[in-house]
Motif scaffolding. Structure first.
Motif, PDB file in Angstrom:
ATOM      1  N   THR A  16       0.850  -1.187   0.000  1.00 23.24           N
ATOM      2  CA  THR A  16       0.000   0.000   0.000  1.00 23.24           C
ATOM      3  C   THR A  16       0.889   1.242   0.000  1.00 23.24           C
ATOM      4  O   THR A  16       1.790   1.360   0.823  1.00 23.24           O
ATOM      5  N   THR A  17       0.630   2.137  -0.924  1.00 23.84           N
ATOM      6  CA  THR A  17       1.361   3.402  -0.981  1.00 23.84           C
ATOM      7  C   THR A  17       0.355   4.543  -0.985  1.00 23.84           C
ATOM      8  O   THR A  17      -0.748   4.418  -1.516  1.00 23.84           O
ATOM      9  N   GLY A  18       0.750   5.651  -0.381  1.00 23.39           N
ATOM     10  CA  GLY A  18      -0.155   6.783  -0.339  1.00 23.39           C
ATOM     11  C   GLY A  18       0.552   8.028   0.171  1.00 23.39           C
ATOM     12  O   GLY A  18       1.759   8.022   0.410  1.00 23.39           O
ATOM     13  N   TRP A  19      -0.213   9.081   0.340  1.00 19.22           N
ATOM     14  CA  TRP A  19       0.338  10.342   0.824  1.00 19.22           C
ATOM     15  C   TRP A  19      -0.750  11.123   1.547  1.00 19.22           C
ATOM     16  O   TRP A  19      -1.933  10.819   1.431  1.00 19.22           O
ATOM     17  N   GLU A  20      -0.310  12.092   2.312  1.00 20.31           N
ATOM     18  CA  GLU A  20      -1.246  12.932   3.067  1.00 20.31           C
ATOM     19  C   GLU A  20      -0.728  14.361   3.097  1.00 20.31           C
ATOM     20  O   GLU A  20       0.476  14.591   3.285  1.00 20.31           O
ATOM     21  N   SER A  41      -5.821  13.257   1.480  1.00 23.51           N
ATOM     22  CA  SER A  41      -4.982  12.055   1.476  1.00 23.51           C
ATOM     23  C   SER A  41      -5.439  11.103   0.378  1.00 23.51           C
ATOM     24  O   SER A  41      -6.571  11.176  -0.107  1.00 23.51           O
ATOM     25  N   ASP A  42      -4.543  10.199   0.013  1.00 23.17           N
ATOM     26  CA  ASP A  42      -4.852   9.217  -1.024  1.00 23.17           C
ATOM     27  C   ASP A  42      -3.992   7.983  -0.804  1.00 23.17           C
ATOM     28  O   ASP A  42      -2.882   8.074  -0.258  1.00 23.17           O
ATOM     29  N   TYR A  43      -4.501   6.837  -1.208  1.00 23.65           N
ATOM     30  CA  TYR A  43      -3.721   5.601  -1.123  1.00 23.65           C
ATOM     31  C   TYR A  43      -4.243   4.602  -2.144  1.00 23.65           C
ATOM     32  O   TYR A  43      -5.391   4.691  -2.589  1.00 23.65           O
ATOM     33  N   GLN A  44      -3.396   3.650  -2.502  1.00 20.40           N
ATOM     34  CA  GLN A  44      -3.776   2.518  -3.337  1.00 20.40           C
ATOM     35  C   GLN A  44      -3.013   1.292  -2.870  1.00 20.40           C
ATOM     36  O   GLN A  44      -1.858   1.395  -2.456  1.00 20.40           O
ATOM     37  N   SER A  45      -3.678   0.146  -2.953  1.00 20.45           N
ATOM     38  CA  SER A  45      -3.060  -1.115  -2.556  1.00 20.45           C
ATOM     39  C   SER A  45      -2.958  -2.036  -3.763  1.00 20.45           C
ATOM     40  O   SER A  45      -3.876  -2.101  -4.573  1.00 20.45           O
ATOM     41  N   THR A 135     -12.090   1.779  -4.482  1.00 21.22           N
ATOM     42  CA  THR A 135     -11.294   2.351  -3.396  1.00 21.22           C
ATOM     43  C   THR A 135     -11.606   3.837  -3.260  1.00 21.22           C
ATOM     44  O   THR A 135     -11.571   4.564  -4.253  1.00 21.22           O
ATOM     45  N   ARG A 137     -10.790   7.378  -3.085  1.00 19.19           N
ATOM     46  CA  ARG A 137      -9.590   8.131  -3.390  1.00 19.19           C
ATOM     47  C   ARG A 137      -9.769   9.597  -3.000  1.00 19.19           C
ATOM     48  O   ARG A 137     -10.869  10.130  -3.003  1.00 19.19           O
TER      49      ARG A 137
END
Length: 260
Positions: A16-20, A41-45, A135, A137
């Motif tokens: 899982t990668t993401g940012w805030e 924020s956002d993330y994807q797995s 998801t 987003r």
């Protein structure tokens, strides 16, 4: 000897990668104090490795799959005439019965003149492809505060910037097969008839083949909601002292008052 099923095990790896991002600002203009806080924020797995699906069936987890992927057909239109049905690529693999005007016409993505799910694998998905992702987003929140003399005000918005959603609810589809046979008048009056050929929904009937996962009826689940709004007034100290109270604040609050 104990006869039980084989226990589950960790047979894969997910990354899982993401940012805030967050920003705050507080200031005042004479007696007016205000503050603004924003967060995004956002993330994807993604499945990095998985040993339970060597065929890479799209109905299950597989290596390289992004979590939340939605596989489905591309909707071309609704059939208007029997002549149009006869001239279109056959859809017998989805429904072996009779296709009629008002039914969904799916796009022939691989050009083989036949609409099929293929082998249901990443290598051969037939006429299916990834049409969306469920998801949530770009989740965000916005909080504002104001205070002037004894008055205070706050407002909080929260939402999701991007999300696809597929539903099989009868409240959306209206008449469907099985126990949930009843529907809504909204769906009924937005369904195809010979006099309403530009309708959004297919003909109002129990037909699961018209309700295959597809682009035309994929919902946009992005939203912004006013979660909280509060207006308060703090009584002056000279009044509260008379009743031997240090602080007394009267306020009104509302929750989930609006959704876009």
């Amino acid at each position: 000897v104990l006869g039980v099923s084989v226990p589950q095990k960790n047979s894969g790896v997910m990354k899982t990668t993401g940012w805030e991002f967050s920003a705050k600002w507080n200031d005042n203009v004479k007696e007016l104090n205000y503050g603004i806080a924003f967060i995004l924020s956002d993330y994807q797995s993604e499945i990095v490795s998985y040993f339970g699906n060597p065929q890479k069936l799209i109905s299950s987890l597989y290596e390289g799959r992004k979590m939340g992927e939605i596989w489905g057909y591309v909707t071309e239109s609704l059939f208007q005439t029997y002549e149009e049905i006869a001239a279109a690529p056959t859809q017998k693999r989805i429904n072996g019965g009779v296709w009629r005007p008002g039914d969904v016409r799916y796009a022939d993505l691989n050009g083989d003149k036949e609409i099929t799910p293929g082998l249901g694998t990443v290598a051969d998905p037939g006429d299916k492809k990834i049409i969306g992702n469920e998801t949530p987003r770009y989740q965000f929140g916005l909080n504002t505060t104001l205070s002037w003399r004894n008055f205070d005000f706050s407002m909080f918005w929260q939402g999701v910037g991007k999300r696809d959603f597929w539903t099989e609810s009868r409240w959306y589809w209206g008449y469907i097969y099985g126990a949930d046979a009843s529907g809504t008048t909204w769906t009924y009056y937005n369904s195809w008839t010979p006099d309403r050929t530009d309708a959004f929904f297919p003909a109002f009937k129990s037909a699961s083949y018209n309700k295959q996962v597809q682009t035309r009826y994929l919902l946009n689940a992005a939203y912004a909601r006013l979660k909280d709004i509060t207006l308060g007034y703090t009584l002056p100290e000279y009044l509260t002292k008379k009743i031997k109270v240090d602080n007394l604040r009267i306020y009104a609050a509302g929750y989930n008052l609006a959704t876009i």
